[in-house]
Design a protein around this motif. Structure first.
Motif, PDB file in Angstrom:
ATOM      1  N   TRP A  66       0.846  -1.197   0.000  1.00 25.63           N
ATOM      2  CA  TRP A  66       0.000   0.000   0.000  1.00 25.63           C
ATOM      3  C   TRP A  66       0.881   1.248   0.000  1.00 25.63           C
ATOM      4  N   ASP A  67       1.881   1.277   0.880  1.00 27.46           N
ATOM      5  CA  ASP A  67       2.791   2.429   0.951  1.00 27.46           C
ATOM      6  C   ASP A  67       3.492   2.648  -0.385  1.00 27.46           C
ATOM      7  N   ARG A  68       3.903   1.570  -1.033  1.00 26.19           N
ATOM      8  CA  ARG A  68       4.584   1.666  -2.324  1.00 26.19           C
ATOM      9  C   ARG A  68       3.629   2.216  -3.392  1.00 26.19           C
ATOM     10  N   LEU A  69       2.386   1.759  -3.396  1.00 25.51           N
ATOM     11  CA  LEU A  69       1.388   2.278  -4.335  1.00 25.51           C
ATOM     12  C   LEU A  69       1.186   3.772  -4.135  1.00 25.51           C
ATOM     13  N   VAL A  70       1.034   4.180  -2.909  1.00 24.76           N
ATOM     14  CA  VAL A  70       0.824   5.601  -2.613  1.00 24.76           C
ATOM     15  C   VAL A  70       2.028   6.420  -3.061  1.00 24.76           C
ATOM     16  N   GLU A  71       3.232   5.981  -2.682  1.00 23.06           N
ATOM     17  CA  GLU A  71       4.446   6.739  -2.994  1.00 23.06           C
ATOM     18  C   GLU A  71       4.730   6.802  -4.492  1.00 23.06           C
ATOM     19  N   SER A  72       4.520   5.683  -5.191  1.00 21.46           N
ATOM     20  CA  SER A  72       4.924   5.639  -6.604  1.00 21.46           C
ATOM     21  C   SER A  72       3.830   6.084  -7.568  1.00 21.46           C
ATOM     22  N   ARG A  73       2.561   5.867  -7.228  1.00 15.77           N
ATOM     23  CA  ARG A  73       1.504   6.139  -8.197  1.00 15.77           C
ATOM     24  C   ARG A  73       0.552   7.261  -7.793  1.00 15.77           C
ATOM     25  N   LEU A  74       0.199   7.353  -6.515  1.00 13.00           N
ATOM     26  CA  LEU A  74      -0.802   8.335  -6.100  1.00 13.00           C
ATOM     27  C   LEU A  74      -0.191   9.658  -5.642  1.00 13.00           C
ATOM     28  N   ALA A  75       0.835   9.600  -4.814  1.00  9.64           N
ATOM     29  CA  ALA A  75       1.438  10.830  -4.293  1.00  9.64           C
ATOM     30  C   ALA A  75       1.982  11.749  -5.391  1.00  9.64           C
ATOM     31  N   PRO A  76       2.582  11.223  -6.473  1.00  2.61           N
ATOM     32  CA  PRO A  76       3.116  12.119  -7.503  1.00  2.61           C
ATOM     33  C   PRO A  76       2.054  12.848  -8.340  1.00  2.61           C
ATOM     34  N   LEU A  77       0.799  12.436  -8.233  1.00  2.00           N
ATOM     35  CA  LEU A  77      -0.239  13.075  -9.039  1.00  2.00           C
ATOM     36  C   LEU A  77      -0.471  14.515  -8.595  1.00  2.00           C
ATOM     37  N   ASP A  78      -0.880  15.368  -9.517  1.00  2.00           N
ATOM     38  CA  ASP A  78      -1.106  16.783  -9.249  1.00  2.00           C
ATOM     39  C   ASP A  78      -2.397  16.970  -8.454  1.00  2.00           C
ATOM     40  N   PRO A  79      -2.320  17.445  -7.193  1.00  2.00           N
ATOM     41  CA  PRO A  79      -3.524  17.612  -6.379  1.00  2.00           C
ATOM     42  C   PRO A  79      -4.467  18.705  -6.885  1.00  2.00           C
ATOM     43  N   LEU A  80      -4.004  19.521  -7.824  1.00  2.00           N
ATOM     44  CA  LEU A  80      -4.867  20.552  -8.395  1.00  2.00           C
ATOM     45  C   LEU A  80      -5.713  20.015  -9.547  1.00  2.00           C
ATOM     46  N   SER A  81      -5.428  18.808  -9.972  1.00  2.00           N
ATOM     47  CA  SER A  81      -6.174  18.191 -11.057  1.00  2.00           C
ATOM     48  C   SER A  81      -7.464  17.566 -10.515  1.00  2.00           C
ATOM     49  N   PRO A  82      -8.602  17.862 -11.148  1.00  2.00           N
ATOM     50  CA  PRO A  82      -9.860  17.244 -10.691  1.00  2.00           C
ATOM     51  C   PRO A  82      -9.821  15.713 -10.750  1.00  2.00           C
ATOM     52  N   GLU A  83      -9.146  15.148 -11.749  1.00  2.00           N
ATOM     53  CA  GLU A  83      -9.054  13.694 -11.856  1.00  2.00           C
ATOM     54  C   GLU A  83      -8.270  13.105 -10.689  1.00  2.00           C
ATOM     55  N   THR A  84      -7.201  13.789 -10.284  1.00  2.00           N
ATOM     56  CA  THR A  84      -6.409  13.327  -9.145  1.00  2.00           C
ATOM     57  C   THR A  84      -7.253  13.336  -7.884  1.00  2.00           C
ATOM     58  N   ARG A  85      -7.967  14.428  -7.669  1.00  2.00           N
ATOM     59  CA  ARG A  85      -8.787  14.513  -6.466  1.00  2.00           C
ATOM     60  C   ARG A  85      -9.838  13.412  -6.427  1.00  2.00           C
ATOM     61  N   ARG A  86     -10.434  13.120  -7.557  1.00  2.00           N
ATOM     62  CA  ARG A  86     -11.434  12.047  -7.606  1.00  2.00           C
ATOM     63  C   ARG A  86     -10.801  10.694  -7.289  1.00  2.00           C
TER      64      ARG A  86
END
Length: 144
Positions: A48-68
């Motif tokens: 889970w930590d690896r998924l968050v660090e490698s795939r989710l955390a790098p996403l742009d939090p200003l993007s509506p798709e990322t927030r969803r």
């Protein structure tokens, strides 16, 4: 690597007994969240930590798709421990999300388990088996 699929049941207290083959891998706990395609995902804490660090955390939090996507995964996530019988409590909201009945399938899919309603799993498997060669060819063409 988590491999194989196993028929199991959810008891009246919303507990799922993990297949014996997977229990040792989850001794440090499990993170269960909404999955894609109508199932639940269960990750070992490190995965889970690896998924968050490698795939989710790098996403742009200003993007509506990322927030969803963040809302989808994070707000539905629950940390849990296996009891002495190898059972994990599934939150009612996650059971509702995946439309799980008492009869489920627990499938190892590389770094996660997928928890499916048994009838939904059979439909998904039939679809996968009918299209696997086409999908493999398309993915191979993307690599080239």
């Amino acid at each position: 690597m988590l491999l194989g699929s196993y028929d199991h049941t959810i008891d009246d207290k919303n507990r799922l007994t993990l297949p014996a083959k997977f229990r040792e891998a989850f001794t440090d706990g499990v993170v269960i969240t909404r999955g894609l395609d109508g199932c639940l995902y269960a990750y070992r804490r490190a995965d889970w930590d690896r998924l968050v660090e490698s795939r989710l955390a790098p996403l742009d939090p200003l993007s509506p798709e990322t927030r969803r996507l963040e809302r989808f995964f994070y707000s539905g996530a629950a940390e849990a421990e296996l009891d002495k019988q190898g059972r994990v409590m599934l939150p009612a909201s996650l059971i509702d999300h995946a439309k799980l009945s008492k009869e489920v399938v627990v499938a190892g899919v590389n770094d996660r388990l997928e928890i499916w309603d048994r009838a939904s799993w059979r439909r998904e498997l039939a679809e996968v088996e009918g299209s696997a060669e086409d999908v493999a060819e398309r993915l191979a063409n993307k690599r080239d």
